[in-house]
Design an enzyme around this catalytic site. Structure first.
Site, PDB file in Angstrom:
ATOM      1  N   ALA A  62       0.816  -1.223   0.000  1.00 36.84           N
ATOM      2  CA  ALA A  62       0.000   0.000   0.000  1.00 36.84           C
ATOM      3  C   ALA A  62       0.845   1.267   0.000  1.00 36.84           C
ATOM      4  O   ALA A  62       0.334   2.355   0.243  1.00 36.84           O
ATOM      5  CB  ALA A  62      -0.940  -0.001   1.206  1.00 36.84           C
ATOM      6  N   GLU A 114       5.720   1.924  -6.936  1.00 36.38           N
ATOM      7  CA  GLU A 114       7.102   2.389  -7.149  1.00 36.38           C
ATOM      8  C   GLU A 114       8.109   1.257  -6.934  1.00 36.38           C
ATOM      9  O   GLU A 114       9.043   1.097  -7.723  1.00 36.38           O
ATOM     10  CB  GLU A 114       7.393   3.575  -6.221  1.00 36.38           C
ATOM     11  N   GLU A 134      -1.992   9.147  -4.640  1.00 39.93           N
ATOM     12  CA  GLU A 134      -1.406  10.326  -4.002  1.00 39.93           C
ATOM     13  C   GLU A 134      -2.244  11.576  -4.272  1.00 39.93           C
ATOM     14  O   GLU A 134      -2.403  12.427  -3.392  1.00 39.93           O
ATOM     15  CB  GLU A 134       0.037  10.547  -4.503  1.00 39.93           C
TER      16      GLU A 134
END
Ligand code: 1HE
Length: 265
Positions: A62, A114, A134
């Protein structure tokens, strides 16, 4: 009290199985876990030739540990340094000479995407979903997404994903390169391990050329890239260990090439 890392390391012959082991927090990455990833790829055990990256529980990762972020209440420079720590760790993973094969499931979001983007082969189960939430949370990517994820899916798609708050399912992720192979539910780890075991048998110097060379050369001009390729090929193709492999091919003992690409489900 400093937080502990949630990275388990299990060496199985030439393959290291790295496990994100914090399922109750959906494997959110705290600082100590990123440091543990950095430490592993900084000095991998000598016998390790490939890595399988997996996660405990139904979700892969997460992203940033938002709880730790909230509690530490860092200033801009402190957070910038923290991002650079992520960049260093994931750079070591991407540009080392060890292939990293990820077994994806559930959430691969934010910093979870990422870290996945720094791996070399990504095998995904149908439950996998990809997002960069984000934008919705009022934060920003800081673990390399603007570089790695944008290069995989294109900058325009990444902007669209963040602004339009899109969550891609496994198939859409496969279509834009976030996953390389789709398998059935519960099958990603076995397949990722199989790929890792096969890749572990490649010559070290060949894996170095593939992993480091292709990514680095894509940052270069055409002229510099072709020059760098000739240097790398000069090293790899003159490896003395190569001769027995070629002899096997001449003797028709090498495995035959045949289509085996998983075209997506
Ligand atoms: C967390 C985190 C986290 C869950 N940090 N604690 N990443 C995000 O914005 C993703 C945030 N997480 C989610 O959207 C959801 O948790 C999931 C879609 C991944 C999974 O949903 P679900 O329903 O299975 O679990 P949950 O109930 O939301 O979460 C279970 C627990 O994990 C819960 O804590 P609890 O005390 O209520 O049990 C959550 O608070 C906790 N949890 N995700 C901390 N990320 C270098 S910059 C990188 C930029 C970023 O990565 S920003 C973060 C983006």
């Amino acid at each position: 009290m400093a937080s502990r890392s949630y990275l388990d390391i299990d060496i199985r012959g030439k393959v290291a199985v790295l496990t994100l082991s914090r399922p109750d927090r959906r494997n959110a990455l705290n600082e100590a876990t990123v440091e543990a990833i950095d430490a592993f790829f900084d000095k991998p055990p000598a016998e390790v030739r490939a890595v399988m990256l997996r996660a405990e529980g139904p979700h892969f990762c997460a992203g940033l540990d938002l709880q730790e972020h909230y509690e530490l209440n860092r200033g801009p420079v402190e957070f910038m340094r923290m991002c650079q720590k992520w960049h260093r760790a994931f750079d070591k993973m991407q540009f080392g000479s060890i292939p990293v094969i990820a077994a994806l499931k559930g959430a691969v979001v934010g910093g979870g995407l990422e870290i996945a983007a720094a791996t070399h082969v990504r095998v995904a189960e149908p439950s996998t979903f990809f997002a960069l939430p984000e934008g919705q949370r009022g934060v920003f990517t800081g673990g390399g997404a603007t570089v790695r994820v944008a290069r995989i899916m294109t900058p325009a798609r990444m902007i669209d994903m963040m602004i339009a708050a899109r969550t891609y399912d496994a198939k859409r992720g496969y279509d834009v390169g976030l996953a390389h192979e789709l398998v059935g539910e519960g099958e990603a780890e076995a397949r990722a391990l199989q790929i890792a075991q096969n890749a572990a048998e490649h010559y070290d110097i060949t894996n170095f050329g593939i992993l480091t060379g292709i990514s680095r050369i894509n940052d270069m001009s055409v002229t510099d890239g072709l020059f760098a390729e000739s240097l790398l090929a000069g090293m790899v193709m003159t490896n003395p260990d190569l001769r027995p492999s070629l002899e096997k091919f001449f003797a028709k003992q090498a495995p035959r090439l045949e289509p085996n690409e998983n075209s997506g489900k």
